[in-house]
Each structure stands twice: as C-alpha cells, then as structure tokens.
Design a protein around this motif. Sequence first.
Motif: not given
Length: 282
Positions: A164-178
């Motif tokens: 599992a993954y639990a990111p906080i206050a950040g996502g993909f940068w510059r572009s989203n992957p297809e």
Amino acid sequence: MQIVGSCYDWGVQMHLIALFLILLILPAATLACGGESRCEVRGGYYLAAAPAGWDGKTPLPLVVYFHGWNGSPEGTFRNRGMVRGVTDRGALFVAPYAQTGYWRQIGNDRAERGRDEAVYIRAVIEDVRHRWPIDQHQTLASGFSRGASMVWNVACYTGDLFRAYAPIAGGFWRSNPETCPTGPVNLRHIHGLSDRVVAFDKVGIYNSMPIPEGFDILARLNGVSGESHAVESGDQRLTCKRWDQSESGRVLELCLHERGHSIPAEWVGQGLDWLMNLPEGS
C-alpha cells in the motif's frame, strides 16, 4: 620455521571460525545498521529504526518514508514523533536518501537526469529484506511533498514493492503518465485544500499535476465499479472518502483537510493503521 608457521596458520583459522560462530548466534538487530548508522546501498544510503524491545526474529511491518524537497534521512529522524509513531506500532521505519535534495521522476519519457530512482529504491528494499525479517503483507510507502510525488511514482512504476501507499501533499509532477505498468494499487492520499505549494485541483506553481487526475488514472487501473463513500479516519482534521468496489479488489482513499502544505507527524503512523485494516485479498 615451517612448524611455527603451520601453528600460526592454524591459530588464525580457529580465530576466524570462532568469529563466524559468534556472528551466527548474534541477533539480527545487532548486525544490522540503523539509527545514526547509515545503511549503504548502490546509489546512496538509508537510515532505519526498529521497534524498541523487538526480539530480532519476529517479522516486522515496514514503512518507507520519502522526505520532502531538500530534506534528508537525518532530518527525518529528528522528527522523533514521526519515527516513534511507526516503531511504537511495531513496524520498521526506513528513510531513504534523495540525491541533491529531491527525488527524480520515474518512467519512460518522464525520467529526469540523475540517479535511476526505480533502481535505487529496489536496492533499498532488497537490502532491508536482507537485514531484517519483513512481513511482506504489511509494507507501506509514505512521503511528503516531493517525497509524496516519489510515492506516486513508485506506486505506478514499481508497484510490486509495497502492499500500500500513503502519500501526503504531493502527486505526479510535470505530466501524468498515460498508464501505470505495475497495475492496481492500494493508495490513501492526504491533501490540504489550502495548499499553495502543491495545489490540489489544478497545476501547481512547480508544475505539480492535479490530484484528482492522478486518482482517475488509478481508478481506471483498479477497475473501480462504484461511487465513493464517506469513511471515518480517526482524525477530526480529515474528511475522507473511499473507493473499495473494484474489479481488482484494491482500495483508494482520499482524505482532505482545510490547511495548507503540512504533515503532522502522526499521519504516517495513521497510514500504517490504514494498511493494517485493509480488507483481506486487497
């Protein structure tokens, strides 16, 4: 002289054998790096902390925390509340190192110059599993800001490394992957609606991508078949909704708060609670 030399060689051999036997009987925690001692791997290092009183044998849940921009493993460990929030729950806390202060993007046509982060994090996990017995069913990647971006990248491109993954206050940068090559994932994201560093629902000042767009990608991968529903988080600051009806059986959760770009120390430990309460088979 030959006899003396033979006796000397025999003595050295016995010393080496005795040392080997001592190493065999020492508990794993004695041999492992950790705390203030760096664990060196190809491409960098990491710091680690095991629970107090751990017996050196029982498999440990694992939390790997990716620090934010210009952070460090040492800086992470100075946040004792965050580290204890994980180790007091009986888990191993690991803090990897970002070269020159930030994590690079991962993926075809998205990778940045510098260290191959996918190779590096695989080296970290391999080394962790060599040094500590890990409960493979209880592994979590968490991070803040640019470190949360790394979590999204790891989930997308090396999703076999964690449950599992639990990111906080950040996502993909510059572009989203297809798309995300490693397929469906369990992911719980926390974000502030007043965040001015990494905007929640628009392109941010550092070209961070809107978080809802990232969720759309994961929803397609997971095969989400139903609407979200509200869930209690145990934290009054957070309002959470969950997508747990999917073809893959994986779970997505989005928790929002009214504040800005911040990470209270206890949120990483709460991410571990979320992992441990995931449905069987997810």
